[in-house]
Design a protein around this motif. Structure first.
Motif, PDB file in Angstrom:
ATOM      1  N   LYS A 123      50.090 123.581  65.806  1.00  0.00           N
ATOM      2  CA  LYS A 123      48.718 123.974  66.098  1.00  0.00           C
ATOM      3  C   LYS A 123      47.923 122.790  66.646  1.00  0.00           C
ATOM      4  CE  LYS A 123      44.660 126.302  64.327  1.00  0.00           C
ATOM      5  NZ  LYS A 123      43.957 126.844  63.186  1.00  0.00           N
ATOM      6  N   PHE A 160      46.894 119.826  68.932  1.00  0.00           N
ATOM      7  CA  PHE A 160      47.141 119.628  70.361  1.00  0.00           C
ATOM      8  C   PHE A 160      46.780 118.247  70.887  1.00  0.00           C
ATOM      9  CE2 PHE A 160      43.265 122.356  69.981  1.00  0.00           C
ATOM     10  CZ  PHE A 160      42.320 121.357  70.215  1.00  0.00           C
ATOM     11  N   HIS A 209      43.153 127.079  73.278  1.00  0.00           N
ATOM     12  CA  HIS A 209      44.314 127.951  73.472  1.00  0.00           C
ATOM     13  C   HIS A 209      43.805 129.170  74.250  1.00  0.00           C
ATOM     14  CE1 HIS A 209      45.685 125.734  69.863  1.00  0.00           C
ATOM     15  NE2 HIS A 209      46.905 125.977  70.311  1.00  0.00           N
ATOM     16  N   TRP A 217      45.767 130.806  69.289  1.00  0.00           N
ATOM     17  CA  TRP A 217      46.880 130.480  68.406  1.00  0.00           C
ATOM     18  C   TRP A 217      47.037 131.572  67.356  1.00  0.00           C
ATOM     19  CZ3 TRP A 217      47.100 129.516  63.146  1.00  0.00           C
ATOM     20  CH2 TRP A 217      48.294 128.952  62.683  1.00  0.00           C
ATOM     21  N   GLY A 275      49.477 132.608  70.478  1.00  0.00           N
ATOM     22  CA  GLY A 275      49.462 131.684  71.607  1.00  0.00           C
ATOM     23  C   GLY A 275      50.153 130.376  71.264  1.00  0.00           C
ATOM     24  N   THR A 283      51.095 126.352  71.462  1.00  0.00           N
ATOM     25  CA  THR A 283      50.401 125.082  71.604  1.00  0.00           C
ATOM     26  C   THR A 283      51.234 124.221  72.541  1.00  0.00           C
ATOM     27  OG1 THR A 283      49.466 125.266  69.387  1.00  0.00           O
ATOM     28  CG2 THR A 283      49.452 123.080  70.371  1.00  0.00           C
ATOM     29  N   ASN A 341      49.476 126.945  77.812  1.00  0.00           N
ATOM     30  CA  ASN A 341      48.487 127.802  77.167  1.00  0.00           C
ATOM     31  C   ASN A 341      47.223 127.043  76.763  1.00  0.00           C
ATOM     32  OD1 ASN A 341      47.593 130.362  76.019  1.00  0.00           O
ATOM     33  ND2 ASN A 341      48.003 129.465  74.006  1.00  0.00           N
ATOM     34  N   LEU A 342      47.116 125.781  77.157  1.00  0.00           N
ATOM     35  CA  LEU A 342      45.953 124.969  76.799  1.00  0.00           C
ATOM     36  C   LEU A 342      45.136 124.636  78.037  1.00  0.00           C
ATOM     37  CD1 LEU A 342      47.675 122.460  74.330  1.00  0.00           C
ATOM     38  CD2 LEU A 342      46.110 124.318  73.727  1.00  0.00           C
TER      39      LEU A 342
END
Length: 117
Positions: free
Chosen positions: A6, A8, A70, A74, A78, A80, A84-85
């Protein structure tokens, strides 16, 4: 299943560079946290307060310090990772919360679908 990753922080340099330190939702120019902290040292807490929590941080900090979001939350599965960021201001990040871009009726900043199927 939820992504076990989770946090990032390790993705920040690459994603910030890809997105040119602009919020992918509102296009605000943003600053890395480290740069804001350097400015705080020069200007002091009275002029540029950092605060210890988001509740006590200055509005300037929350509007102009870059974070990551995200795109597919998340909490909804989704991943990490860089796919997706996106770079995001704190205001847009909190406003988007755990909603998908489809639920909010806004464009996907990655330009791809985010449905779970």
């Amino acid at each position: 299943p939820l992504d076990p990753v989770k946090t990032f922080a390790k993705f920040e340099p690459a994603v910030f560079a890809r997105d040119k330190l602009k919020c992918c939702y509102c296009s605000s120019n943003l600053f890395p946290k480290k740069e804001f902290k350097k400015a705080n040292i020069v200007l002091g807490d009275e002029a540029l307060p950092l605060g210890k929590t988001n509740a006590t941080r200055s509005g300037f900090y929350l509007m102009f310090v870059a974070t990551l979001d995200h795109v597919l939350p998340w909490s909804l599965g989704g991943r990490t990772d860089e796919s997706n960021l996106v770079t995001c201001c704190w205001s847009c990040n909190y406003g988007k919360a755990n909603f998908t871009v489809e639920q909010l009726g806004i464009g996907n900043p990655l330009g791809v679908g985010t449905d779970l199927n």
